[in-house]
Design an enzyme around this catalytic site. Structure first.
Site, PDB file in Angstrom:
ATOM      1  NE  ARG A 171      -3.747  -2.313   0.040  1.00 21.21           N
ATOM      2  CZ  ARG A 171      -3.518  -3.478  -0.574  1.00 21.21           C
ATOM      3  NH1 ARG A 171      -2.421  -3.634  -1.301  1.00 21.21           N
ATOM      4  NH2 ARG A 171      -4.372  -4.468  -0.493  1.00 21.21           N
ATOM      5  CB  SER A 222      -9.664  -1.474   3.878  1.00 18.59           C
ATOM      6  OG  SER A 222     -10.289  -2.627   3.374  1.00 18.59           O
ATOM      7  CD  GLU A 292      -5.723  -0.085   2.592  1.00 17.94           C
ATOM      8  OE1 GLU A 292      -6.313  -0.231   1.508  1.00 17.94           O
ATOM      9  OE2 GLU A 292      -5.509  -1.017   3.388  1.00 17.94           O
TER      10      GLU A 292
END
Length: 300
Positions: A171, A222, A292
């Site tokens: 990520r 998320s 995130e």
């Protein structure tokens, strides 16, 4: 002497005082002073040179599917490429796509050509540029696995970077450390596959998402990264926060790693809920939960 609005408008459409809440899937955020829509590479180059000469802050936003904007005014320029930078080209197993392309659309176009490798992205509501910036992924796959090169604008010139130069990791990418670098296009290398099998995989994953994720709600996907020790959803479930609410910001009852905007949630309410979850998880499990979702226009 021309003001910033007049100077930028010479290179394309510019709007003023646009709510960031209209540019994000969370529907949260204050006003942006300017929003610019460059029409092509020359337009983008012209706008960026003006912005940099004037020392004005700027931010590139695609579909805003991974952003938590503050409630404050952003006294800078938002650059949107999703209106004009949306061309793509397919040759053999390679796809070159401009950064404003929908990654979902691209996954379906790949399927139509019998190309496999993008199925995991068929449910990610972002752009080619945004998913590259975040190294987005799903089903244990990430876009970095299929990216061969990234066409960028940096230091006043356009050039290709290899995948290895992009610093991809879970990520993250080098672009998060260089927000002044603009992702203009991306080249993917896929593989030949069976069109029917690719479609079946995309369809089955769509059904799985519909059953397990609050797709009907306003969210940024998320909220937390998965720590090495345990998935984020298990940690949130473990502290008993399913359905927890602060104002109109809430933990989804369908998937607890999705924090949602039930109606008119403020950025402040959303962050209070985030921080409360982080504190409770730290206290119970001694694990640090990291977001995130990208925070934008917040004081450090």
């Amino acid at each position: 002497m021309k003001n910033l609005y007049e100077s930028l408008s010479e290179f394309g459409r510019v709007d003023e005082y646009v709510p960031l809440s209209k540019m994000t899937t969370l529907h949260i955020g204050g006003l942006a002073r300017y929003v610019a829509y460059p029409a092509n590479d020359l337009s983008l180059d012209g706008m960026l040179k003006i912005i940099q000469k004037e020392g004005v802050p700027f931010k590139l936003i695609g579909k805003g599917s991974n952003l938590l904007c503050s409630d404050e005014l952003y006294d800078g320029v938002i650059i949107r490429l999703d209106k004009h930078f949306d061309d793509f080209y397919i040759r053999d197993t390679r796809i070159v796509a401009q950064s404003g392309c929908s990654i979902i659309m691209l996954a379906y176009k790949a399927m139509e050509q019998g190309l496999t490798g993008l199925e995991f992205a068929s449910g990610i509501p972002g752009t080619v540029g945004g998913t590259t910036f975040m190294n987005a992924g799903a089903y244990r796959s990430s876009v970095s696995e299929i990216i061969e090169g990234v066409f960028v604008y940096r230091e006043g010139r356009f050039e290709w970077m290899t995948s290895e130069e992009c610093g991809f990791d879970y990520r993250t990418s080098i672009f998060q450390k260089h927000p002044d670098w603009i992702i203009v296009a991306v080249q993917y290398n896929l593989a030949k596959g069976d069109k029917r099998e690719i479609r079946e995989l995309i369809d089955s994953r769509r059904e799985r998402r519909m059953q397990s994720q609050p797709l009907e709600k306003r969210s940024a996907g998320s909220t937390f990264r998965n720590p090495d020790e345990m998935p984020a959803w298990k940690l949130i479930e473990g502290i008993g926060y399913r359905g927890k609410r602060i104002g109109d910001a809430a933990v989804s009852s369908k998937h607890v790693n999705f924090l949602i905007n039930e109606d008119k949630a403020t950025a402040s309410d959303f962050m209070k809920l985030v921080e409360e979850i982080q504190q409770e998880v730290k206290q119970k499990y001694d694990i640090e939960l990291s977001m995130e979702v990208e925070k934008f226009n917040w004081e450090k």
